[in-house]
Design an enzyme around this catalytic site. Structure first.
Site, PDB file in Angstrom:
ATOM      1  N   ASN A  10       0.868  -1.177   0.000  1.00  0.00           N
ATOM      2  CA  ASN A  10       0.000   0.000   0.000  1.00  0.00           C
ATOM      3  C   ASN A  10       0.906   1.229   0.000  1.00  0.00           C
ATOM      4  O   ASN A  10       1.482   1.563   1.030  1.00  0.00           O
ATOM      5  CB  ASN A  10      -0.898  -0.040   1.245  1.00  0.00           C
ATOM      6  CG  ASN A  10      -1.754   1.207   1.374  1.00  0.00           C
ATOM      7  OD1 ASN A  10      -1.803   2.046   0.464  1.00  0.00           O
ATOM      8  ND2 ASN A  10      -2.439   1.337   2.505  1.00  0.00           N
ATOM      9  N   LYS A  53       0.101   4.251  -0.267  1.00  0.00           N
ATOM     10  CA  LYS A  53      -0.542   5.435   0.340  1.00  0.00           C
ATOM     11  C   LYS A  53      -0.299   6.663  -0.550  1.00  0.00           C
ATOM     12  O   LYS A  53      -0.229   6.528  -1.771  1.00  0.00           O
ATOM     13  CB  LYS A  53      -0.063   5.624   1.786  1.00  0.00           C
ATOM     14  CG  LYS A  53      -0.214   4.324   2.605  1.00  0.00           C
ATOM     15  CD  LYS A  53      -0.022   4.471   4.072  1.00  0.00           C
ATOM     16  CE  LYS A  53      -0.184   3.117   4.760  1.00  0.00           C
ATOM     17  NZ  LYS A  53      -0.091   3.179   6.202  1.00  0.00           N
ATOM     18  N   HIS A 110      -9.402   0.846   5.049  1.00  0.00           N
ATOM     19  CA  HIS A 110      -8.147   1.099   5.752  1.00  0.00           C
ATOM     20  C   HIS A 110      -8.406   2.054   6.912  1.00  0.00           C
ATOM     21  O   HIS A 110      -9.229   2.963   6.811  1.00  0.00           O
ATOM     22  CB  HIS A 110      -7.117   1.696   4.771  1.00  0.00           C
ATOM     23  CG  HIS A 110      -5.733   1.689   5.334  1.00  0.00           C
ATOM     24  ND1 HIS A 110      -5.315   2.618   6.258  1.00  0.00           N
ATOM     25  CD2 HIS A 110      -4.686   0.850   5.134  1.00  0.00           C
ATOM     26  CE1 HIS A 110      -4.059   2.350   6.594  1.00  0.00           C
ATOM     27  NE2 HIS A 110      -3.653   1.275   5.932  1.00  0.00           N
ATOM     28  N   GLU A 136      -6.832   4.508   7.951  1.00  0.00           N
ATOM     29  CA  GLU A 136      -6.641   5.933   7.640  1.00  0.00           C
ATOM     30  C   GLU A 136      -7.884   6.505   6.956  1.00  0.00           C
ATOM     31  O   GLU A 136      -8.219   7.673   7.144  1.00  0.00           O
ATOM     32  CB  GLU A 136      -5.378   6.104   6.776  1.00  0.00           C
ATOM     33  CG  GLU A 136      -4.119   5.865   7.601  1.00  0.00           C
ATOM     34  CD  GLU A 136      -2.937   5.287   6.835  1.00  0.00           C
ATOM     35  OE1 GLU A 136      -2.932   5.315   5.591  1.00  0.00           O
ATOM     36  OE2 GLU A 136      -2.012   4.778   7.507  1.00  0.00           O
ATOM     37  N   GLU A 193      -5.066  -5.030  10.587  1.00  0.00           N
ATOM     38  CA  GLU A 193      -4.060  -3.986  10.763  1.00  0.00           C
ATOM     39  C   GLU A 193      -4.325  -3.246  12.074  1.00  0.00           C
ATOM     40  O   GLU A 193      -5.166  -2.333  12.117  1.00  0.00           O
ATOM     41  CB  GLU A 193      -4.122  -2.979   9.602  1.00  0.00           C
ATOM     42  CG  GLU A 193      -3.782  -3.557   8.255  1.00  0.00           C
ATOM     43  CD  GLU A 193      -3.222  -2.490   7.317  1.00  0.00           C
ATOM     44  OE1 GLU A 193      -2.189  -2.743   6.706  1.00  0.00           O
ATOM     45  OE2 GLU A 193      -3.815  -1.392   7.217  1.00  0.00           O
ATOM     46  N   GLY A 244       2.850   2.180  10.812  1.00  0.00           N
ATOM     47  CA  GLY A 244       3.824   3.257  10.669  1.00  0.00           C
ATOM     48  C   GLY A 244       4.533   3.626  11.959  1.00  0.00           C
ATOM     49  O   GLY A 244       5.203   4.654  12.039  1.00  0.00           O
ATOM     50  N   SER A 270       3.790  -2.206  10.372  1.00  0.00           N
ATOM     51  CA  SER A 270       5.238  -2.282  10.609  1.00  0.00           C
ATOM     52  C   SER A 270       5.823  -3.653  10.266  1.00  0.00           C
ATOM     53  O   SER A 270       6.742  -4.133  10.946  1.00  0.00           O
ATOM     54  CB  SER A 270       5.576  -1.880  12.052  1.00  0.00           C
ATOM     55  OG  SER A 270       5.193  -0.542  12.288  1.00  0.00           O
TER      56      SER A 270
HETATM   57  P1  13P Z   1       3.260   0.239   7.651  1.00  0.00           P
HETATM   58  O1  13P Z   1       3.756  -1.042   7.039  1.00  0.00           O
HETATM   59  O2  13P Z   1       3.993   1.454   7.168  1.00  0.00           O
HETATM   60  O3  13P Z   1       3.162   0.153   9.144  1.00  0.00           O
HETATM   61  O4  13P Z   1       1.754   0.453   7.119  1.00  0.00           O
HETATM   62  C1  13P Z   1       0.860  -0.609   7.170  1.00  0.00           C
HETATM   63  C2  13P Z   1      -0.346  -0.224   6.417  1.00  0.00           C
HETATM   64  O5  13P Z   1      -1.084   0.657   6.808  1.00  0.00           O
HETATM   65  C3  13P Z   1      -0.620  -0.933   5.158  1.00  0.00           C
HETATM   66  O6  13P Z   1      -1.901  -0.691   4.701  1.00  0.00           O
END
Ligand code: 13P
Length: 254
Positions: free
Chosen positions: A9, A11, A98, A100, A170, A176, A216
């Site tokens: 992803n 983003k 997601h 976010e 997740e 992150g 992560s």
């Molecule tokens: P990270 O791998 O940067 O923690 O992000 C995970 C994520 O949100 C994938 O959709």
């Protein structure tokens, strides 16, 4: 046998040229080094997707995904992208729900139910995300949160449709932050998710659904996470922006 899948992803990262360069590097490394049956997916920003369409040829081990889609097929929705538009650009997967999107764009379970319907109706495979915040984990209600997220957004689906989903756990506190869920913590939730599916539908369906871990995940921790019985791959953020790291995560299944 359910599929092992590793999806990147991206983003809202990378300009077009850098994206193309990384995509091509990933493609080359996968072709040279990945010798299992695992599926690799890259989810670039919408505006870059059609630049990758031509690179996706039949037989190639890499598929295209999108990070979101609108719930309607078409219409006066300025700035939005429909599932059918994604299909016309060669997209196979779409991330729905997601954290976010839930947090910054107020996406509710009711809205996500409609997005899942739109994706499935157009032949996309949704990667449907669930996960608890740190506060929810610390207060011990995380099983209830996960159960509610799945049942409100996806349990209206008949089994034939639900069987087309990929799920992703997740934990918001792991995204992150460098704070990966331990393999045991992740397995506990993945097993719980599979049990919810078995209770609602049946064990065969539950056993056929790929459940990815995200938060992560990196080349160092991927093998141990992916060796858990109910973890079928990863949804990778930061580490998918580096071709070498992303492919090393994919190779955790080799
Ligand atoms: P990270 O791998 O940067 O923690 O992000 C995970 C994520 O949100 C994938 O959709």
């Amino acid at each position: 046998m359910r599929k092992n899948i590793v999806a990147g992803n991206w983003k809202m990262n990378l300009d077009l040229n850098t994206g193309i360069q990384i995509f091509n590097e990933i493609n080359t490394l996968i072709t040279e080094e990945v010798n299992g049956n695992q599926e690799a997916v890259v989810c670039p920003p919408f505006i870059h997707i059609s630049a990758f369409t031509d690179a996706i040829k039949p037989g190639i081990k890499l598929s295209l995904g999108a990070q979101n889609c609108h719930q309607a097929d078409a219409g006066a929705f300025t700035g939005e992208i429909s599932a059918s538009m994604l299909v016309s650009c060669g997209v196979k997967y779409v991330i729905i729900g997601h954290s976010e999107r839930r947090q910054y764009f107020n996406e509710t379970d009711a809205l996500l139910a409609k997005k899942l319907d739109a994706a499935l109706k157009n032949g996309l495979t949704p990667i449907f995300c669930v996960g608890e915040t740190l506060e929810q984990r610390n207060s011990g209600i995380y099983f209830d949160i996960i159960r509610e997220q799945i049942s409100s957004a996806a349990f209206h689906l008949p089994s034939a449709d639900f069987s087309k989903l990929v799920l992703a756990y997740e934990p918001v506190w792991a995204i992150g932050t460098g704070l990966t869920a331990s393999p045991e913590q992740a397995q506990e939730i993945h097993g719980f998710i599979r049990k919810q599916i078995a209770d609602k539908y049946d064990q065969n369906l539950a056993d056929s659904i790929s459940i990815l871990y995200g938060g992560s995940c990196n080349p160092k921790n991927a093998s141990e996470l992916f060796s858990q019985p109910d973890i079928d791959g990863g949804l990778i953020g930061g580490a998918s922006l580096k071709a070498r790291d992303f492919v090393d995560i994919i190779k955790a299944f080799n």
